[in-house]
Each structure stands twice: as structure tokens, then as C-alpha cells.
Design an enzyme around this catalytic site. Sequence first.
Site, PDB file in Angstrom:
ATOM      1  N   ARG A  38       0.836  -1.207   0.000  1.00  0.00           N
ATOM      2  CA  ARG A  38       0.000   0.000   0.000  1.00  0.00           C
ATOM      3  C   ARG A  38       0.871   1.257   0.000  1.00  0.00           C
ATOM      4  O   ARG A  38       0.466   2.291  -0.545  1.00  0.00           O
ATOM      5  CB  ARG A  38      -0.935   0.001   1.211  1.00  0.00           C
ATOM      6  CG  ARG A  38      -2.184  -0.808   0.960  1.00  0.00           C
ATOM      7  CD  ARG A  38      -3.130  -0.691   2.120  1.00  0.00           C
ATOM      8  NE  ARG A  38      -4.457  -1.149   1.746  1.00  0.00           N
ATOM      9  CZ  ARG A  38      -5.454  -1.278   2.608  1.00  0.00           C
ATOM     10  NH1 ARG A  38      -5.277  -0.997   3.887  1.00  0.00           N
ATOM     11  NH2 ARG A  38      -6.628  -1.692   2.202  1.00  0.00           N
ATOM     12  N   LYS A 199     -17.076 -15.224   4.789  1.00  0.00           N
ATOM     13  CA  LYS A 199     -18.508 -14.932   4.889  1.00  0.00           C
ATOM     14  C   LYS A 199     -19.164 -14.466   3.611  1.00  0.00           C
ATOM     15  O   LYS A 199     -18.601 -13.690   2.849  1.00  0.00           O
ATOM     16  CB  LYS A 199     -18.692 -13.827   5.938  1.00  0.00           C
ATOM     17  CG  LYS A 199     -18.336 -14.256   7.329  1.00  0.00           C
ATOM     18  CD  LYS A 199     -19.017 -13.325   8.300  1.00  0.00           C
ATOM     19  CE  LYS A 199     -18.283 -13.184   9.605  1.00  0.00           C
ATOM     20  NZ  LYS A 199     -18.193 -11.776   9.986  1.00  0.00           N
ATOM     21  N   GLY A 352      -7.144  -6.554   0.383  1.00  0.00           N
ATOM     22  CA  GLY A 352      -7.253  -7.284   1.640  1.00  0.00           C
ATOM     23  C   GLY A 352      -6.449  -8.574   1.608  1.00  0.00           C
ATOM     24  O   GLY A 352      -5.355  -8.609   1.050  1.00  0.00           O
ATOM     25  N   GLY A 375     -12.490  -3.803   1.468  1.00  0.00           N
ATOM     26  CA  GLY A 375     -13.892  -3.375   1.545  1.00  0.00           C
ATOM     27  C   GLY A 375     -14.254  -2.412   0.424  1.00  0.00           C
ATOM     28  O   GLY A 375     -15.335  -2.482  -0.157  1.00  0.00           O
TER      29      GLY A 375
HETATM   30  C1  3PG Z   1      -8.854  -1.269   4.930  1.00  0.00           C
HETATM   31  O1  3PG Z   1      -7.801  -1.802   5.250  1.00  0.00           O
HETATM   32  O2  3PG Z   1      -9.876  -1.925   4.613  1.00  0.00           O
HETATM   33  C2  3PG Z   1      -8.887   0.229   4.831  1.00  0.00           C
HETATM   34  O3  3PG Z   1      -7.680   0.782   5.198  1.00  0.00           O
HETATM   35  C3  3PG Z   1     -10.029   0.779   5.660  1.00  0.00           C
HETATM   36  O4  3PG Z   1      -9.845   0.420   6.991  1.00  0.00           O
HETATM   37  P1  3PG Z   1     -11.105   0.124   7.900  1.00  0.00           P
HETATM   38  O5  3PG Z   1     -11.766  -1.121   7.363  1.00  0.00           O
HETATM   39  O6  3PG Z   1     -10.571  -0.047   9.290  1.00  0.00           O
HETATM   40  O7  3PG Z   1     -12.011   1.327   7.782  1.00  0.00           O
HETATM   41 MG    MG Z   2     -11.448  -3.055   6.057  1.00  0.00          MG
END
Ligand code: 3PG
Ligand code: MG
Length: 397
Positions: A38, A199, A352, A375
Amino acid sequence: MNKMTVKDVEVRGKRVLVRVDFNVPLDEKSGAITDDNRIRASLPTIKYLIGQGAKVILMSHLGRPKGKVVDELRLAVVAQRLSGILGQSVGVATDCIGAEVEELVASLRSGDVLLLENLRFHPEEETGDASFAQALARLGDIFVNDAFGAAHRAHASISVITSYLPSVAGFLLEKEIENLGNILENPARPFASLLGGAKISDKISMLENIMGKVDFVLIGGGMAATFLKAKSCETGLSLIETEMLDTAARLTERAEKERTCLLLPVDVVVADELSNDAKVEVVPVEKIPKDKRIVDMGPQTISHFSKELRNCKTIFWNGPVGIYEIPQFARGTQEIATLLANLGVNTVIGGGSTAEVVNEMGLADKMSFVSTGGGASLEFLGGEKLPGVEALPDKAS
Ligand code: 3PG
Ligand code: MG
């Protein structure tokens, strides 16, 4: 993407406040960064701004400190890594707002880089507080959003600050929207979406939105258990989302109606415990023992999925297909990653844990695109509007 970008504004000599997503995974024991992609993904914007003679002020969150100072989540370790990669010193502030930070910013020269302290040490960041956003805005002349991974959050530094500064997108944000937008709007076919992870509930809006657009949906990982259960399979001790059983049944029906080929595992690896020493066996999905749980896809499923994927021209993958953290249960995920890396078609990897797998295996360069958003990429592909993107002005027509 029809949003204004850094290229559309004059940044020379200006204080440019850049929201990045430096929320990198840290080793639980040592606190060291375990995957710095990142940080690397933000380099095009950062280097461009340095090259243009801007004063670069970076801001990010790290983890979920819930509005309090948590020493383990300070950004100094990130500044150090960024400095190593850039080959120039990166200053770190002890906070992200306030008189001291303002003084530090005032001392910056063109081409300098400063990283503010974790935004989420202040509860006002996540509540989207306007005064907090204004305090941040005082540090810059221009705001750049390059934090695609956090663009789904309506936080102060993401979608509120744009009311107080001229705002544009960075190169990473632009690249993400273009690559993800392209598979939604204009995918080469056949188009497959391979989904795993624990999930269904995390992926439901994305599944609903993408179902009518893809030719294949392949389901693995923990979420396959709920689909199997909805078809009345015995799933043993596997985690079932009971509240999602109807949804799984409805999606299966919808796939049939829309002629989307929805594939589930035909065999699975089961284990009696979640440890690397567990005794494992491969069983057909009709014969899952009551006292075991699904931990990976079986070899027949891998070959069945691989056969279909080999014919596809666009593949979106999100979610490990087994419990990847335990080496004995990582085989399915590794085989899928290796297959995708060698297909030579448009392979788009969700952020992720899927991105972490691909990075860890050294395969990122062989994929067409690896998103930095977990997300955020799911919400985007779910057809939802991302607050961070919506808040930026459109390009002048
Ligand atoms: C992530 O890693 O999904 C983003 O940096 C957002 O973080 P968060 O899900 O804690 O808001
Ligand atoms: Mg997240």
C-alpha cells in the site's frame, strides 16, 4: 474516470495535503510491516508531487485505535519505510492537527515530505467531524485523495475535507477506479468471478450486482459451506451463516434463471481442528463427516475450477478458497493464485487478504491488477457509490 486529478492543478510550491491509505499489516509481535504494497502503490502520486516541487503532507489511518492514542499504531514505522523507498527523509509529526503540526508544515520546503500522525487517534476522524476536517484543511492549499482503500469511509479526511480545500484525485485512486470500473462496464468474455473468504455477508451486495454481469461465479472458502448447506448438504462443524441460507438459495436460483454458471466445490478437505497438525482427509461434498469442518477445496474442485478459468478472458478473484493462514490448508488458494498468474488474461485481484496472498507468493506482477482496497473494492463492485470518490469534483467539461 471523470474526476479532476493532480494533473489538473498547479502544485508547484504549494502545500499539498494527500490522504493515503497506509493501513498496512503489522507483525503482531514485532510491529514490523509485513506487506508494504500500500505504501508502494502511493509512490506515483508522491513522486510526481515531489518532482513538481510541491510540499507534500501525507495523512493516513493505521488500524482501528478507536479515537485514542495507541502507541503500537503510530505511523513512525511507515515513515521510516517510505523514507527508505523514496531515498529521502520523511518527517513525522506527533499529531495530525494543532499548532505544533502547523509550525512543522510552515517549515517545509518544496520537495519535502511530512507524514502526519494516525488520523484515527482522534474520534472526530471517523465521525466525519467538520471542525476536525477544517483543522486538517489548514495544513494544505490543495487536497489530494489517493486512499482508494479507505474511499468507502465517509470520514473527515476523506469526504468532509473536500468542502474546505480545492480537491483532486491521485494516480492510485484513478487507476483503481479505471481497472475496477472496466470489469464492470466492459469485460472481455467469458468473465468469471471467483469468490472465497469466510462470509457471504461481506460479499452479498457485490455478488448481487455482479451476478447479471458475469458468465461464471465460482465459490470456495468458508462461504461455500453456506451455499452447500442451502442445498441440504451435511456441512459438519463448518461455520454456517444461518441468516444467509435463504440468500444463498435465492442466488443459486437466480444464477439458473440468468444462465450464470454458479460452481460450488465437489470435494473438500476436512479437518478435526484448525491447526497445522490436524488430521485431514479429502471427501466429496455429499460425505462431509459430522465432526469435521471444511478447511480447503479438494483436488477435483481445483481441477474443475481451473478448467473453467482457463477458458475465461476476465477473472476477478476475491477471498482465499481455504484457511490460507494455516499452511496445511493453503493448497487450493496457492494453486488458484499460480493458475491466474500464468493465464495471460485480464486478472483483477481484490485487496485485503487476497492481495496479501498474491504479494506473499511473489505473483503480484503477473496479475493484471491487484487492488489496494478490500472493503472499498467490494463496495465499488457492489455498485455502491464511494464517499471518497463522490466528494471529488468532476473534470470540467
Ligand atoms: C482497509 O484496510 O480496509 C482500509 O484501510 C479501511 O480500513 P477500515 O476497514 O478499518 O475502515
Ligand atoms: Mg477493512
